[in-house]
Design a protein around this motif. Structure first.
Motif, PDB file in Angstrom:
ATOM      1  N   ILE A   2       0.860  -1.178   0.000  1.00  0.00           N
ATOM      2  CA  ILE A   2       0.000   0.000   0.000  1.00  0.00           C
ATOM      3  C   ILE A   2       0.895   1.227   0.000  1.00  0.00           C
ATOM      4  CG2 ILE A   2      -0.148   0.084   2.529  1.00  0.00           C
ATOM      5  CD1 ILE A   2      -3.020   1.113   2.199  1.00  0.00           C
ATOM      6  N   THR A   3       0.486   2.257  -0.682  1.00  0.00           N
ATOM      7  CA  THR A   3       1.298   3.469  -0.722  1.00  0.00           C
ATOM      8  C   THR A   3       1.055   4.328   0.518  1.00  0.00           C
ATOM      9  OG1 THR A   3      -0.341   4.835  -1.860  1.00  0.00           O
ATOM     10  CG2 THR A   3       1.127   3.478  -3.231  1.00  0.00           C
ATOM     11  N   GLY A   5       0.292   7.450   0.517  1.00  0.00           N
ATOM     12  CA  GLY A   5      -0.903   8.251   0.299  1.00  0.00           C
ATOM     13  C   GLY A   5      -2.178   7.486   0.580  1.00  0.00           C
ATOM     14  N   GLU A   6      -2.238   6.232   0.126  1.00  0.00           N
ATOM     15  CA  GLU A   6      -3.429   5.411   0.370  1.00  0.00           C
ATOM     16  C   GLU A   6      -3.614   5.144   1.859  1.00  0.00           C
ATOM     17  OE1 GLU A   6      -3.394   2.811  -3.783  1.00  0.00           O
ATOM     18  OE2 GLU A   6      -2.240   2.148  -2.040  1.00  0.00           O
ATOM     19  N   LEU A   7      -2.502   4.878   2.541  1.00  0.00           N
ATOM     20  CA  LEU A   7      -2.571   4.610   3.973  1.00  0.00           C
ATOM     21  C   LEU A   7      -3.035   5.845   4.742  1.00  0.00           C
ATOM     22  CD1 LEU A   7      -2.102   2.508   6.175  1.00  0.00           C
ATOM     23  CD2 LEU A   7       0.299   3.217   6.253  1.00  0.00           C
ATOM     24  N   ARG A   9      -4.941   8.216   3.631  1.00  0.00           N
ATOM     25  CA  ARG A   9      -6.373   8.415   3.386  1.00  0.00           C
ATOM     26  C   ARG A   9      -7.213   7.469   4.234  1.00  0.00           C
ATOM     27  NH1 ARG A   9      -4.457   9.329  -1.886  1.00  0.00           N
ATOM     28  NH2 ARG A   9      -4.742   7.135  -2.483  1.00  0.00           N
ATOM     29  N   ASP A  10      -6.778   6.212   4.339  1.00  0.00           N
ATOM     30  CA  ASP A  10      -7.526   5.238   5.144  1.00  0.00           C
ATOM     31  C   ASP A  10      -7.553   5.657   6.618  1.00  0.00           C
ATOM     32  OD1 ASP A  10      -7.977   3.754   2.902  1.00  0.00           O
ATOM     33  OD2 ASP A  10      -6.453   2.229   3.326  1.00  0.00           O
ATOM     34  N   ASP A  13      -9.766   8.767   7.205  1.00  0.00           N
ATOM     35  CA  ASP A  13     -11.191   8.431   7.201  1.00  0.00           C
ATOM     36  C   ASP A  13     -11.603   7.763   8.515  1.00  0.00           C
ATOM     37  OD1 ASP A  13     -11.340   9.442   4.665  1.00  0.00           O
ATOM     38  OD2 ASP A  13     -11.302   7.482   3.657  1.00  0.00           O
ATOM     39  N   ALA A  46       4.067  10.651   0.223  1.00  0.00           N
ATOM     40  CA  ALA A  46       2.718  10.444  -0.310  1.00  0.00           C
ATOM     41  C   ALA A  46       2.614  10.953  -1.741  1.00  0.00           C
ATOM     42  CB  ALA A  46       1.700  11.141   0.588  1.00  0.00           C
ATOM     43  N   GLY A  49       4.283   8.594  -4.237  1.00  0.00           N
ATOM     44  CA  GLY A  49       3.714   7.260  -4.382  1.00  0.00           C
ATOM     45  C   GLY A  49       4.528   6.173  -3.720  1.00  0.00           C
ATOM     46  N   GLU A  51       5.785   3.278  -1.241  1.00  0.00           N
ATOM     47  CA  GLU A  51       5.048   2.181  -0.624  1.00  0.00           C
ATOM     48  C   GLU A  51       5.479   1.990   0.825  1.00  0.00           C
ATOM     49  OE1 GLU A  51       5.817  -1.110  -3.244  1.00  0.00           O
ATOM     50  OE2 GLU A  51       4.082  -0.615  -4.496  1.00  0.00           O
ATOM     51  N   ARG A  57       3.096  -1.100   8.061  1.00  0.00           N
ATOM     52  CA  ARG A  57       1.667  -0.871   7.899  1.00  0.00           C
ATOM     53  C   ARG A  57       0.886  -1.431   9.078  1.00  0.00           C
ATOM     54  NH1 ARG A  57      -2.466  -4.115   6.025  1.00  0.00           N
ATOM     55  NH2 ARG A  57      -4.260  -3.018   5.093  1.00  0.00           N
TER      56      ARG A  57
END
Length: 324
Positions: A2-3, A5-7, A9-10, A13, A46, A49, A51, A57
């Motif tokens: 997972i990148t 940035g994705e982490l 965002r998760d 949220d 982020a 990109g 990882e 993680r």
């Protein structure tokens, strides 16, 4: 994989759904803590990109889950920024707040204005040592005494003083109430301590410290020598339980509650300060936004002069100063 940035965002949220006030910032700080990077570097990763390794993680998500349960971010990272310092904090000690940085500035300004080449300051209810260490760091000619009642908080302060005190912060485990001239537990000062006081405050000894352990007796022996007395005391009225879970469930009650009107410890500090502070010296108190008028009144009744209440950066009354 997972990148970053994705982490982010998760986590954002998840924290937002839990009612965290600054979910994006907290997400960045959690990731930065685990990766050993600065917050700015995490933002850059982020954008690039980058990882995140699976083992990192997992740790990050565990911490995010704890934060969603309203565990203070500072307890998760073990760090709390305060002015130019990054202090060690955790369970058992009050987490220093940004608004207290403004309160500390009043004491720093007063210390810098003292004509004595080696001014003396006392920080009562020091907690993590945040205010005392800020004073010692930003006024390097000063000697600062810090008093804390809680053994748990004193342990955190000891660690911070060892790291940042530069030999100029004298930390004392003790209850300010034991210094109260109206209290039953007033400490008698023997001739030996008076002699230590005289030796310690000679020019050649000011920066050397005392050879004996620091006690409330040594603080009491500073009577009439202190240029600035500052405190962020417990000032929440007993009936006013804080709404924020981070404060209500994790800050120690000893650091929060100050009696029926929240001013029990303030009254003690006012009396203690009248004995410790030199004529013309300064008192600085942090308090709730609704307490300024009551504090000015009680300080005036105790003989303090020029009591004035000041606002923090959010334009809320936050500190009251007075002159001995």
């Amino acid at each position: 994989m997972i990148t970053v940035g994705e982490l982010l965002r998760d986590i954002r949220d998840t924290l937002e759904a839990a009612g965290i006030e600054h979910p994006g910032g907290d997400a960045e700080l959690i990731v930065a803590h685990v990766l050993g990077e600065s917050r700015g570097r995490v933002q850059a990763l982020a954008l690039l990109g980058a990882e995140v390794a699976p083992e990192d993680r997992e740790v990050i998500l565990d911490l995010a889950s704890e934060r969603a349960r309203r565990v203070p971010l500072q307890h998760l990272t073990g760090r709390a920024p305060f002015r130019s310092l990054e202090l060690h904090v955790g369970p058992g000690v009050f987490v220093p707040r940004p608004e207290t940085e403004v309160v500390a500035q009043f004491a720093i300004d007063a210390l810098q204005a003292v004509p004595d080449p080696h001014p003396i300051a006392v920080d009562l209810c020091t907690g993590s040592g945040a205010i005392a260490l800020a004073l010692a760091t930003e006024v390097p000619t000063a000697t600062v005494w810090a008093v804390e009642k809680s053994r748990e908080a004193h342990a955190w302060a000891t660690r911070n003083v060892e790291l940042f005190g530069d030999g100029r912060v004298e930390l004392v485990l003790g209850d300010v109430a034991d210094l109260d001239p109206l209290g039953d537990a007033r400490i008698p000062i023997g001739d030996e301590t008076r002699a230590e006081r005289a030796r310690f405050h000679q020019d050649e000894g000011v920066r050397g410290g005392l050879a004996t352990p620091r006690t409330l007796e040594h603080v009491q022996a500073l009577a009439g020598l202190v240029h600035v007395l500052i405190s962020n005391p417990p000032y929440v009225p007993d009936s006013m339980v804080p709404r924020d879970a981070e404060v209500r469930d994790h800050d120690p009650a000893l650091a929060l509650y100050g009696g029926a009107d929240g001013l029990d410890v303030v009254r003690v500090i006012s009396r203690v300060g009248r004995e410790l502070v030199v004529e013309g010296g300064t008192l600085v108190l942090e308090h709730a936004e609704s307490q300024g008028a009551a504090i000015r009144s009680l300080l005036a009744a105790d003989g303090w002069r020029q009591a004035a209440t000041h606002q923090d950066l959010t334009r809320r009354d936050r500190a009251t100063t007075a002159i001995r």
